[in-house]
Write a protein that holds these residues in place. Structure first.
Motif, PDB file in Angstrom:
ATOM      1  N   ASP A   1       5.862   0.629  19.748  1.00 14.06           N
ATOM      2  CA  ASP A   1       5.305  -0.555  19.081  1.00 14.06           C
ATOM      3  C   ASP A   1       4.873  -0.184  17.658  1.00 14.06           C
ATOM      4  N   PRO A   2       5.298  -0.970  16.651  1.00 11.99           N
ATOM      5  CA  PRO A   2       4.918  -0.659  15.268  1.00 11.99           C
ATOM      6  C   PRO A   2       3.411  -0.640  15.027  1.00 11.99           C
ATOM      7  N   GLY A   3       2.647  -1.173  15.995  1.00  8.49           N
ATOM      8  CA  GLY A   3       1.195  -1.127  15.869  1.00  8.49           C
ATOM      9  C   GLY A   3       0.644   0.282  15.783  1.00  8.49           C
ATOM     10  N   VAL A   4       1.470   1.257  16.149  1.00  9.61           N
ATOM     11  CA  VAL A   4       1.078   2.667  16.012  1.00  9.61           C
ATOM     12  C   VAL A   4       0.684   2.962  14.557  1.00  9.61           C
ATOM     13  N   LEU A   5       1.380   2.319  13.618  1.00  9.40           N
ATOM     14  CA  LEU A   5       1.076   2.534  12.206  1.00  9.40           C
ATOM     15  C   LEU A   5      -0.336   2.071  11.864  1.00  9.40           C
ATOM     16  N   LEU A   6      -0.757   0.960  12.488  1.00  9.39           N
ATOM     17  CA  LEU A   6      -2.124   0.482  12.261  1.00  9.39           C
ATOM     18  C   LEU A   6      -3.143   1.457  12.829  1.00  9.39           C
ATOM     19  N   ASN A   7      -2.826   2.015  13.994  1.00  8.68           N
ATOM     20  CA  ASN A   7      -3.731   3.008  14.576  1.00  8.68           C
ATOM     21  C   ASN A   7      -3.832   4.245  13.691  1.00  8.68           C
ATOM     22  N   GLU A   8      -2.687   4.657  13.123  1.00  6.02           N
ATOM     23  CA  GLU A   8      -2.691   5.796  12.201  1.00  6.02           C
ATOM     24  C   GLU A   8      -3.582   5.513  11.004  1.00  6.02           C
ATOM     25  N   LEU A   9      -3.438   4.293  10.459  1.00  6.23           N
ATOM     26  CA  LEU A   9      -4.212   3.917   9.282  1.00  6.23           C
ATOM     27  C   LEU A   9      -5.708   3.923   9.583  1.00  6.23           C
ATOM     28  N   ALA A  10      -6.082   3.390  10.756  1.00  2.11           N
ATOM     29  CA  ALA A  10      -7.492   3.355  11.135  1.00  2.11           C
ATOM     30  C   ALA A  10      -8.044   4.761  11.301  1.00  2.11           C
ATOM     31  N   THR A  11      -7.244   5.634  11.926  1.00  2.27           N
ATOM     32  CA  THR A  11      -7.671   7.022  12.118  1.00  2.27           C
ATOM     33  C   THR A  11      -7.819   7.729  10.783  1.00  2.27           C
ATOM     34  N   ARG A  12      -6.826   7.509   9.883  1.00  2.00           N
ATOM     35  CA  ARG A  12      -6.869   8.149   8.570  1.00  2.00           C
ATOM     36  C   ARG A  12      -8.085   7.665   7.768  1.00  2.00           C
ATOM     37  N   LYS A  13      -8.367   6.360   7.847  1.00  2.00           N
ATOM     38  CA  LYS A  13      -9.518   5.821   7.115  1.00  2.00           C
ATOM     39  C   LYS A  13     -10.819   6.406   7.644  1.00  2.00           C
ATOM     40  N   GLN A  14     -10.922   6.516   8.974  1.00  2.00           N
ATOM     41  CA  GLN A  14     -12.128   7.097   9.561  1.00  2.00           C
ATOM     42  C   GLN A  14     -12.321   8.538   9.095  1.00  2.00           C
ATOM     43  N   LEU A  15     -11.222   9.278   9.036  1.00  3.93           N
ATOM     44  CA  LEU A  15     -11.288  10.659   8.572  1.00  3.93           C
ATOM     45  C   LEU A  15     -11.712  10.723   7.108  1.00  3.93           C
ATOM     46  N   LEU A  16     -11.106   9.868   6.282  1.00  2.00           N
ATOM     47  CA  LEU A  16     -11.417   9.889   4.850  1.00  2.00           C
ATOM     48  C   LEU A  16     -12.831   9.414   4.567  1.00  2.00           C
ATOM     49  N   ASP A  17     -13.332   8.471   5.372  1.00  2.00           N
ATOM     50  CA  ASP A  17     -14.708   7.995   5.179  1.00  2.00           C
ATOM     51  C   ASP A  17     -15.704   9.141   5.287  1.00  2.00           C
TER      52      ASP A  17
ATOM     53  N   GLN B   1      11.410  -0.086   2.513  1.00  2.00           N
ATOM     54  CA  GLN B   1      10.464   0.175   1.426  1.00  2.00           C
ATOM     55  C   GLN B   1       9.034  -0.124   1.853  1.00  2.00           C
ATOM     56  N   GLN B   2       8.850  -1.168   2.654  1.00  2.50           N
ATOM     57  CA  GLN B   2       7.512  -1.517   3.136  1.00  2.50           C
ATOM     58  C   GLN B   2       6.983  -0.456   4.105  1.00  2.50           C
ATOM     59  N   LEU B   3       7.894   0.082   4.924  1.00  2.00           N
ATOM     60  CA  LEU B   3       7.484   1.158   5.829  1.00  2.00           C
ATOM     61  C   LEU B   3       7.078   2.407   5.043  1.00  2.00           C
ATOM     62  N   VAL B   4       7.791   2.670   3.938  1.00  2.00           N
ATOM     63  CA  VAL B   4       7.415   3.794   3.078  1.00  2.00           C
ATOM     64  C   VAL B   4       6.027   3.571   2.504  1.00  2.00           C
ATOM     65  N   ALA B   5       5.766   2.343   2.051  1.00  2.00           N
ATOM     66  CA  ALA B   5       4.443   2.025   1.507  1.00  2.00           C
ATOM     67  C   ALA B   5       3.367   2.169   2.575  1.00  2.00           C
ATOM     68  N   ALA B   6       3.753   1.990   3.863  1.00  2.00           N
ATOM     69  CA  ALA B   6       2.788   2.102   4.965  1.00  2.00           C
ATOM     70  C   ALA B   6       2.549   3.532   5.406  1.00  2.00           C
ATOM     71  N   GLY B   7       3.324   4.496   4.856  1.00  2.00           N
ATOM     72  CA  GLY B   7       3.021   5.884   5.175  1.00  2.00           C
ATOM     73  C   GLY B   7       4.166   6.723   5.685  1.00  2.00           C
ATOM     74  N   LEU B   8       5.360   6.126   5.902  1.00  2.00           N
ATOM     75  CA  LEU B   8       6.515   6.911   6.318  1.00  2.00           C
ATOM     76  C   LEU B   8       7.263   7.385   5.075  1.00  2.00           C
ATOM     77  N   ASP B   9       7.948   8.536   5.199  1.00  2.00           N
ATOM     78  CA  ASP B   9       8.804   8.897   4.071  1.00  2.00           C
ATOM     79  C   ASP B   9      10.108   8.114   4.218  1.00  2.00           C
ATOM     80  N   PRO B  10      10.930   8.017   3.162  1.00  2.00           N
ATOM     81  CA  PRO B  10      12.119   7.153   3.218  1.00  2.00           C
ATOM     82  C   PRO B  10      13.053   7.443   4.379  1.00  2.00           C
ATOM     83  N   LYS B  11      13.291   8.724   4.684  1.00  2.00           N
ATOM     84  CA  LYS B  11      14.197   9.047   5.778  1.00  2.00           C
ATOM     85  C   LYS B  11      13.611   8.642   7.124  1.00  2.00           C
ATOM     86  N   GLU B  12      12.299   8.854   7.303  1.00  2.00           N
ATOM     87  CA  GLU B  12      11.652   8.433   8.547  1.00  2.00           C
ATOM     88  C   GLU B  12      11.757   6.925   8.722  1.00  2.00           C
TER      89      GLU B  12
END
Length: 251
Positions: free
Chosen positions: A79-95, A3-14
């Protein structure tokens, strides 16, 4: 944990498939899919998406398990840190994107926008959206009804957020709708309180900004409404000032 991974941006199956790869030692797609409870066909589709996102890697291995030119394909979790990199990239794009989208929205003309938001979640959404208005707030509040919905805990979070943002609030309340919570005039909470004349009893809560008005009902009707209109907001602001002038400062 999925559930936490879903909240971080993955769909449930992923999320379930990624956890299966983490739990197993270099599984094949079929093995990971079985652990996650999916068919092999679904597993290949999910693995492809996770490979594209960099969350898993695929390696061809021979019978000994060592890399080989031909053999079976096994998965390794990145490494799960990939999710943090995704978040940073997404935030930069949205900014960069959000200001452009807002500009497009603001140039759609002078036509007002009205949104109806149902239930407790809708009222909470409307309440916190007022914090996005870059202006002092005027409010006509029914404390009795706000304590029922959205409730004391939500209101405490809202007040803390408003104080943190430095947004002042002038508010008129009906003595008949007061509770024991208080919410007095406060420099710390940047809140100035007055009480309406006894003949005026408000059960609707209204927040007024420069360009929009938020309305929240009592639990009886259980709705919120957001009205984005400069003219309507000005009219409501003028009516508020009339009410403010005849209301009694809180002692």
């Amino acid at each position: 944990m999925w559930q936490q991974l879903v909240a971080a941006g993955l769909d449930p199956k992923e999320a379930q498939f990624y956890l299966a790869v983490l739990e197993l030692t270099r599984p094949t797609v079929a093995e990971a899919a079985e652990r996650a409870g999916f068919s092999r066909t679904n597993g290949y589709d999910i693995a492809k998406r996770l490979l594209h996102r960099g969350l898993v890697t695929m390696t061809e291995v021979g019978p000994t398990g060592r890399p080989a030119g031909r053999g079976r394909s096994v998965l390794t979790a990145a490494d799960p840190g990939v999710l943090l990199n995704e978040l940073a990239t997404r935030k930069q794009l949205l900014d960069g994107l959000v200001p452009e989208l807002r500009a497009m929205r603001d140039t759609q003309g002078s036509r007002p926008r009205v949104r109806y938001l149902e239930g407790e979640s809708g009222m909470r959404t409307a309440l916190f959206e007022t914090l996005e208005w870059d202006c002092p707030l005027r409010g006509i509040l029914s404390m009795h009804d706000l304590m029922a919905v959205p409730g004391a805990a939500v209101m405490d979070d809202y007040i803390t957020s408003r104080r943190r943002r430095g947004t002042p609030l002038r508010v008129v309340r009906s003595p008949e709708r007061e509770t024991d919570q208080g919410w007095p005039t406060s420099g710390t909470d940047i809140r100035d309180v007055r009480f309406a004349p006894p003949q005026h009893i408000f059960t609707l809560t209204t927040y007024i900004g420069d360009n929009a008005v938020a309305i929240m009902s009592s639990r009886t009707e259980n709705f919120a409404m957001m009205i984005e209109s400069r003219e309507y907001a000005r009219t409501q602001a003028n009516l508020f000032e009339v009410l403010w002038s005849v209301s009694t400062p809180a002692s």
